[in-house]
Design a protein around this motif. Structure first.
Motif, short mmCIF file in Angstrom:
data_model
loop_
_atom_site.label_atom_id
_atom_site.label_comp_id
_atom_site.label_asym_id
_atom_site.label_seq_id
_atom_site.Cartn_x
_atom_site.Cartn_y
_atom_site.Cartn_z
N PRO A 129 39.13 -4.31 -19.19
CA PRO A 129 39.77 -5.61 -18.92
C PRO A 129 39.45 -6.65 -19.99
O PRO A 129 40.28 -7.49 -20.31
CB PRO A 129 39.21 -6.04 -17.57
CG PRO A 129 38.53 -4.85 -17.00
CD PRO A 129 38.28 -3.87 -18.07
N GLU A 130 38.23 -6.56 -20.54
CA GLU A 130 37.85 -7.53 -21.58
C GLU A 130 38.68 -7.33 -22.85
O GLU A 130 39.01 -8.28 -23.54
CB GLU A 130 36.35 -7.41 -21.87
CG GLU A 130 35.51 -7.85 -20.68
CD GLU A 130 34.05 -7.45 -20.74
OE1 GLU A 130 33.25 -8.06 -20.01
OE2 GLU A 130 33.68 -6.51 -21.50
N ARG A 131 39.01 -6.06 -23.13
CA ARG A 131 39.89 -5.83 -24.28
C ARG A 131 41.29 -6.33 -23.96
O ARG A 131 41.91 -7.03 -24.75
CB ARG A 131 39.92 -4.34 -24.66
CG ARG A 131 40.95 -4.04 -25.74
CD ARG A 131 40.61 -2.89 -26.64
NE ARG A 131 39.51 -3.12 -27.55
CZ ARG A 131 39.62 -3.42 -28.85
NH1 ARG A 131 40.81 -3.60 -29.40
NH2 ARG A 131 38.56 -3.55 -29.61
N GLU A 132 41.75 -5.98 -22.75
CA GLU A 132 43.13 -6.36 -22.41
C GLU A 132 43.31 -7.87 -22.38
O GLU A 132 44.37 -8.38 -22.68
CB GLU A 132 43.52 -5.73 -21.07
CG GLU A 132 43.72 -4.22 -21.22
CD GLU A 132 43.90 -3.49 -19.89
OE1 GLU A 132 44.35 -2.35 -19.93
OE2 GLU A 132 43.56 -4.06 -18.83
N GLU A 133 42.24 -8.56 -22.01
CA GLU A 133 42.35 -10.03 -21.98
C GLU A 133 41.94 -10.67 -23.30
O GLU A 133 41.72 -11.88 -23.39
CB GLU A 133 41.45 -10.59 -20.86
CG GLU A 133 41.98 -10.27 -19.47
CD GLU A 133 40.89 -10.40 -18.40
OE1 GLU A 133 39.91 -11.15 -18.60
OE2 GLU A 133 41.03 -9.71 -17.36
N ASN A 134 41.83 -9.81 -24.32
CA ASN A 134 41.53 -10.31 -25.67
C ASN A 134 40.18 -11.01 -25.80
O ASN A 134 40.01 -11.90 -26.63
CB ASN A 134 42.62 -11.29 -26.10
CG ASN A 134 43.28 -10.79 -27.36
OD1 ASN A 134 42.77 -9.85 -28.00
ND2 ASN A 134 44.38 -11.40 -27.72
N LYS A 135 39.22 -10.56 -24.93
CA LYS A 135 37.90 -11.21 -24.97
C LYS A 135 36.88 -10.32 -25.68
O LYS A 135 35.68 -10.59 -25.63
CB LYS A 135 37.39 -11.44 -23.54
CG LYS A 135 38.18 -12.47 -22.77
CD LYS A 135 37.51 -12.68 -21.42
CE LYS A 135 38.34 -13.55 -20.51
NZ LYS A 135 38.18 -13.18 -19.10
N TYR A 136 37.34 -9.22 -26.28
CA TYR A 136 36.39 -8.22 -26.76
C TYR A 136 35.46 -8.74 -27.85
O TYR A 136 34.30 -8.37 -27.93
CB TYR A 136 37.08 -6.92 -27.17
CG TYR A 136 38.21 -7.05 -28.17
CD1 TYR A 136 39.47 -7.50 -27.79
CD2 TYR A 136 38.04 -6.66 -29.48
CE1 TYR A 136 40.53 -7.57 -28.69
CE2 TYR A 136 39.09 -6.73 -30.40
CZ TYR A 136 40.33 -7.20 -30.00
OH TYR A 136 41.36 -7.28 -30.90
#
Ligand code: PGA
Length: 247
Positions: A129-136
């Motif tokens: 989810p962190e990747r999908e929300e661009n928070k990686y």
């Protein structure tokens, strides 16, 4: 570096170590390549005995943040050093997730390892989810900031970093070489800002997460990918040897 996790019996470990050592000795690995296996702690001494005088280095999968004492079930850095362990994985996502390891405890573990001349392989990486929300990038930057960047530059220069996107671990879903490169370049830039360009250039940053005999060469060909932390594929001698030859 092979992360065996909680796999193999003593006999299987003995056999796998023997095959890896025989092959890297007869192949002769380039001086620029370090090969490390991280077996379950019960087999560390077997591994350091078998690899004595050979090109294979041995790592543990975890260490206590404490020096010694009443911590049932834990292993201290001094104990690892006393059986010639060279490396130790810390902050693997499985330990963060299932054993509730925090950045604070990892910061202490790094200090313990360095005190006993053991090279930390510090893991970082984001959840799906962190990747999908661009928070990686934020996630990884916080993990490094809190777990590693308390070190002075001289100590930091001894650490190996492993970027392991959690969604790629054991899933067969590898990060693309471009995704790995993007994060590795980002990590290197963070190091440059925090320490120096020299520290950034020399830091070894490994990629981990479904890295295998088929995709290792392409991943390792990326500019900022210096090697791999290999789980499943490090349990198969021929696959692990192919990965070593790709480095
Ligand atoms: P994997 O594991 O290669 O099986 O995805 C990598 C790791 O967890 O270190």
């Amino acid at each position: 570096a092979g992360n065996w996790k909680m796999n193999l019996t003593f006999q299987e470990a003995d056999e796998l170590l023997g095959t890896i050592i025989d092959n890297i000795e007869s192949d002769g690995i380039p001086e620029s390549v370090d090969v490390v296996v991280c077996p379950p702690s019960l087999y560390l001494e077997l591994a350091t005995d078998l690899s004595e005088g050979k090109s294979l280095k041995v790592g543990a999968q975890n260490v206590s943040e404490h020096e010694k004492g009443a911590y049932t079930g834990e292993l201290a850095a001094a104990m690892l050093q006393s059986v010639d362990v060279d490396y130790c994985i810390i902050g693997h996502s499985e330990r963060r997730q299932y054993f509730y390891e925090t950045d604070d405890s990892l910061a202490s573990k790094v200090l313990q390892l360095l005190k006993y001349d053991i090279t930390p392989i510090f893991c970082c990486g984001e959840l799906l989810p962190e990747r999908e929300e661009n928070k990686y990038m934020d996630v990884v930057s916080k993990q490094l900031e809190n777990g590693l960047f308390h070190l002075p530059e001289k100590e930091f220069s001894k650490v190996v970093i492993a970027y392991e996107p959690v969604w790629a671990i054991g899933t067969g879903k590898t990060a693309s070489p471009e995704q790995a490169q993007e994060m590795h370049a980002f990590i290197r830039a963070l190091i440059g800002r925090k320490y120096s360009s020299d520290a950034a250039t020399h830091c070894r940053i490994l990629y981990g997460g479904s890295c295998n005999a088929k995709n290792a060469r392409e991943l390792f060909s990326m500019n900022d990918v210096d090697g791999g932390l290999i789980g499943g594929a490090s349990l198969q001698a021929q696959d692990f040897l192919t990965i070593i030859r790709s480095a």
